[in-house]
Design a protein around this motif. Structure first.
Motif, short mmCIF file in Angstrom:
data_model
loop_
_atom_site.label_atom_id
_atom_site.label_comp_id
_atom_site.label_asym_id
_atom_site.label_seq_id
_atom_site.Cartn_x
_atom_site.Cartn_y
_atom_site.Cartn_z
N SER A 1 0.86 -1.18 0.00
CA SER A 1 0.00 0.00 0.00
C SER A 1 0.90 1.23 0.00
CB SER A 1 -0.90 -0.01 1.24
OG SER A 1 -1.78 1.08 1.23
N GLN B 1 0.60 5.24 0.68
CA GLN B 1 -0.23 6.35 1.14
C GLN B 1 0.46 7.65 0.74
OE1 GLN B 1 0.49 3.99 4.03
NE2 GLN B 1 -1.08 2.86 2.96
N THR B 2 -0.27 8.48 0.02
CA THR B 2 0.25 9.78 -0.36
C THR B 2 -0.53 10.85 0.40
OG1 THR B 2 -1.23 9.85 -2.28
CG2 THR B 2 1.00 9.04 -2.65
N GLN C 1 -5.56 -5.99 1.89
CA GLN C 1 -4.93 -4.72 1.53
C GLN C 1 -5.92 -3.73 0.95
OE1 GLN C 1 -1.86 -4.01 2.74
NE2 GLN C 1 -2.47 -5.95 3.65
N ALA D 1 -6.19 0.01 2.44
CA ALA D 1 -6.20 1.19 1.57
C ALA D 1 -7.49 2.00 1.75
CB ALA D 1 -6.02 0.78 0.11
N PHE E 1 -7.23 3.94 5.07
CA PHE E 1 -6.33 5.09 4.99
C PHE E 1 -6.91 6.19 4.11
CE2 PHE E 1 -2.62 2.30 6.21
CZ PHE E 1 -2.32 3.00 7.38
N SER E 2 -7.61 5.82 3.05
CA SER E 2 -8.12 6.81 2.09
C SER E 2 -9.25 7.67 2.63
CB SER E 2 -8.59 6.12 0.81
OG SER E 2 -7.47 5.67 0.09
N ARG F 1 -5.20 12.34 2.75
CA ARG F 1 -4.44 11.12 2.47
C ARG F 1 -5.17 10.28 1.43
NH1 ARG F 1 -2.38 6.82 6.96
NH2 ARG F 1 -1.40 8.69 7.74
N THR F 2 -4.41 9.71 0.53
CA THR F 2 -4.94 8.75 -0.44
C THR F 2 -4.07 7.51 -0.37
OG1 THR F 2 -5.65 10.53 -1.91
CG2 THR F 2 -5.50 8.34 -2.87
N ALA F 3 -4.69 6.36 -0.38
CA ALA F 3 -3.94 5.11 -0.34
C ALA F 3 -4.17 4.34 -1.63
CB ALA F 3 -4.37 4.27 0.86
N TRP F 4 -3.10 3.80 -2.13
CA TRP F 4 -3.13 3.04 -3.37
C TRP F 4 -2.82 1.57 -3.06
CZ3 TRP F 4 -4.90 6.10 -7.11
CH2 TRP F 4 -4.74 7.47 -6.93
#
Length: 158
Positions: free
Chosen positions: A32, A34-35, A117, A121, A124-125, A130-133
């Motif tokens: 994952s 996270q940005t 996962q 994600a 977290f998103s 925050r964005t999670a991929w």
């Protein structure tokens, strides 16, 4: 068609080593990413968290043994996914060591790890900024699909 058992087992042995390599490599890629709106990122691996900007590393054991107070539910599925991954890794390793891998077990472990996962994600998103991929979901499912379908073709050829 050859009747020599050693000649017939050589391709299977090579496929088992390939399977183990594919499953093992999944421990080296982030599951994952996270940005943050501030421009930083956190990478979640099966073995821990990495902050590339700071170089910080928090192992999964440190995370759960030292930082367990008030963890949200979505992060608690991370070790469940790791356990599923370890089942898949153990199955692939069994193929190399003992010549007996149940590719269905390997694929199922990877598929279930990928599902966990998605939840990580998603959790977290929903946090602001925050964005999670779910990179791991895609990779885990791709390897599971490849292993399962390559084996299915082998069964059909018999």
């Amino acid at each position: 068609m050859t009747t020599d058992p050693a000649a017939r087992s050589a391709p299977r042995s090579s496929a088992r080593r390939r399977n183990l390599l594919l499953v093992s490599v999944l421990a080296l890629v982030p599951w994952s990413v996270q940005t943050f709106t501030a421009g930083s990122a956190t990478l979640l691996f099966p073995w821990g968290l990495v902050g590339p900007a700071t170089g910080s590393v928090t192992t999964i054991t440190d995370f759960f043994l030292r930082f367990t107070m008030g963890l949200p539910d979505y992060i608690l599925v991370w070790p469940v996914g790791v356990a599923c991954y370890l089942v898949a890794l153990g199955s692939a390793l069994s193929g190399v060591l003992f010549g007996r891998e149940d590719v269905r077990l390997t694929a199922a472990g990877l598929l279930l790890a990928g599902v966990t996962q998605l939840e990580v994600a998603r959790g977290f998103s929903v946090q602001p900024g925050r964005t999670a991929w779910p990179v791991g979901t895609v990779l885990l499912w791709a390897v599971a699909g490849f292993l399962y379908w390559s084996r299915a073709g082998e069964r059909d050829a018999r």
